[in-house]
Write a protein that holds these residues in place. Sequence first.
Motif, PDB file in Angstrom:
ATOM      1  N   LEU A 115       8.202  -0.177 -14.558  1.00 46.21           N
ATOM      2  CA  LEU A 115       7.527   0.193 -13.545  1.00 46.21           C
ATOM      3  C   LEU A 115       6.480   0.929 -13.210  1.00 46.21           C
ATOM      4  N   GLU A 116       5.818  -0.081 -11.955  1.00 45.21           N
ATOM      5  CA  GLU A 116       4.471   0.080 -11.661  1.00 45.21           C
ATOM      6  C   GLU A 116       4.734   1.184 -10.583  1.00 45.21           C
ATOM      7  N   VAL A 117       3.504   2.644 -10.385  1.00 44.96           N
ATOM      8  CA  VAL A 117       2.947   2.904  -8.939  1.00 44.96           C
ATOM      9  C   VAL A 117       2.002   3.383  -8.480  1.00 44.96           C
ATOM     10  N   GLN A 118       2.123   3.020  -6.825  1.00 46.26           N
ATOM     11  CA  GLN A 118       1.555   2.490  -6.281  1.00 46.26           C
ATOM     12  C   GLN A 118      -0.031   4.170  -6.745  1.00 46.26           C
ATOM     13  N   SER A 151       4.892   5.897  -4.973  1.00 42.63           N
ATOM     14  CA  SER A 151       5.566   4.726  -4.188  1.00 42.63           C
ATOM     15  C   SER A 151       5.934   3.917  -6.026  1.00 42.63           C
ATOM     16  N   VAL A 152       7.014   3.527  -6.355  1.00 40.74           N
ATOM     17  CA  VAL A 152       7.095   2.856  -7.596  1.00 40.74           C
ATOM     18  C   VAL A 152       8.258   1.231  -7.707  1.00 40.74           C
ATOM     19  N   ARG A 153       8.140   0.151  -8.248  1.00 34.39           N
ATOM     20  CA  ARG A 153       8.816  -1.515  -7.951  1.00 34.39           C
ATOM     21  C   ARG A 153       8.877  -0.930  -9.582  1.00 34.39           C
ATOM     22  N   ILE A 154       9.727  -2.116  -9.970  1.00 37.40           N
ATOM     23  CA  ILE A 154      10.239  -2.450 -11.179  1.00 37.40           C
ATOM     24  C   ILE A 154       9.922  -3.527 -11.573  1.00 37.40           C
ATOM     25  N   ASN A 175       0.939  -0.918  -0.134  1.00 37.42           N
ATOM     26  CA  ASN A 175       0.043   0.516   0.504  1.00 37.42           C
ATOM     27  C   ASN A 175       0.869   1.106  -0.089  1.00 37.42           C
ATOM     28  N   GLY A 176       2.020   1.642  -0.570  1.00 35.53           N
ATOM     29  CA  GLY A 176       2.995   2.750  -0.851  1.00 35.53           C
ATOM     30  C   GLY A 176       3.836   2.495   0.211  1.00 35.53           C
ATOM     31  N   PHE A 177       4.487   1.857   1.615  1.00 32.85           N
ATOM     32  CA  PHE A 177       4.404   2.269   3.032  1.00 32.85           C
ATOM     33  C   PHE A 177       6.153   1.391   2.587  1.00 32.85           C
ATOM     34  N   ARG A 178       6.804   2.109   3.083  1.00 35.23           N
ATOM     35  CA  ARG A 178       8.579   2.224   3.137  1.00 35.23           C
ATOM     36  C   ARG A 178       9.044   1.997   4.242  1.00 35.23           C
ATOM     37  N   ARG A 179       9.524   1.501   4.330  1.00 33.86           N
ATOM     38  CA  ARG A 179      10.299   0.914   5.704  1.00 33.86           C
ATOM     39  C   ARG A 179      11.551   1.570   5.876  1.00 33.86           C
TER      40      ARG A 179
END
Length: 246
Positions: free
Chosen positions: A227-230, A71-74, A49-53
């Motif tokens: 790239l995907e974006v939340q 928030s993005v992911r390859i 859900n777009g959080f980051r540690r």
Amino acid sequence: MTDHTPETTQLFLTASMPCPYLPGRQERKLFTHLTGRRAANLHHLLSENGFRRSQNLIYRPACEGCCACQSVRIVAGDFEPSRRFRRVLKANSDLSVTVRPTQVTSEQYELFRRYVESRHAGGGMTQMSFLDYEYMVEDTPVQSVLVEYRRGEDGPLVAVALTDVMQDGLSMVYSFYEPTLSHLSLGTFLILDHISQVKQAGLRYVYLGYWVKDSPKMAYKAQYQPLEVQRGPLGWVRLDPASCGA
């Protein structure tokens, strides 16, 4: 020991402070603690859900009137390196890669100091002591690793990535490298190597944190397509390269 579940997790909101990416704007963060036996599951759920540690906290931007941080992911399996990326891979083909537990060394810290003093002069990270660095790396309630890169098998340490191992991929928490080797594009190489690791492991994604289209510090992430974006209730959607200048 506290053992949070999604139903019992309390979320907190920080006070407003100057945004580090967009001048003249204020940022606020929504955050909670990762503790207990279910920390890994909560980490995965909130990351979805777009959080980051960051250490034992997990957060996402909650800025009033602004949604610039995405928030993005390859999508690693569909990634094909461009000509420029192939040049970076070739330039660093002599690097050895070692995945280690999250235990700090003085060699890592010395490289970290050189990096932040060169790349982030005047920033708060330049004041970090060895103990601060140790907390940043070792204070993790989830499965994390250090990925070390050396010139040859026994050569000097030139780059390090602190990485979380997710259920569906790898999340790059923080990375640093030898600033005198900027011509080798080591930061780019670390991302390309993580894509390769994810592919080899049969996983799906490399999580890159936040992309900010109008920030020179963060806009580069759009180069790694697909790239995907939340997008909140819409979940993860493909980012159109034409819309982000990639």
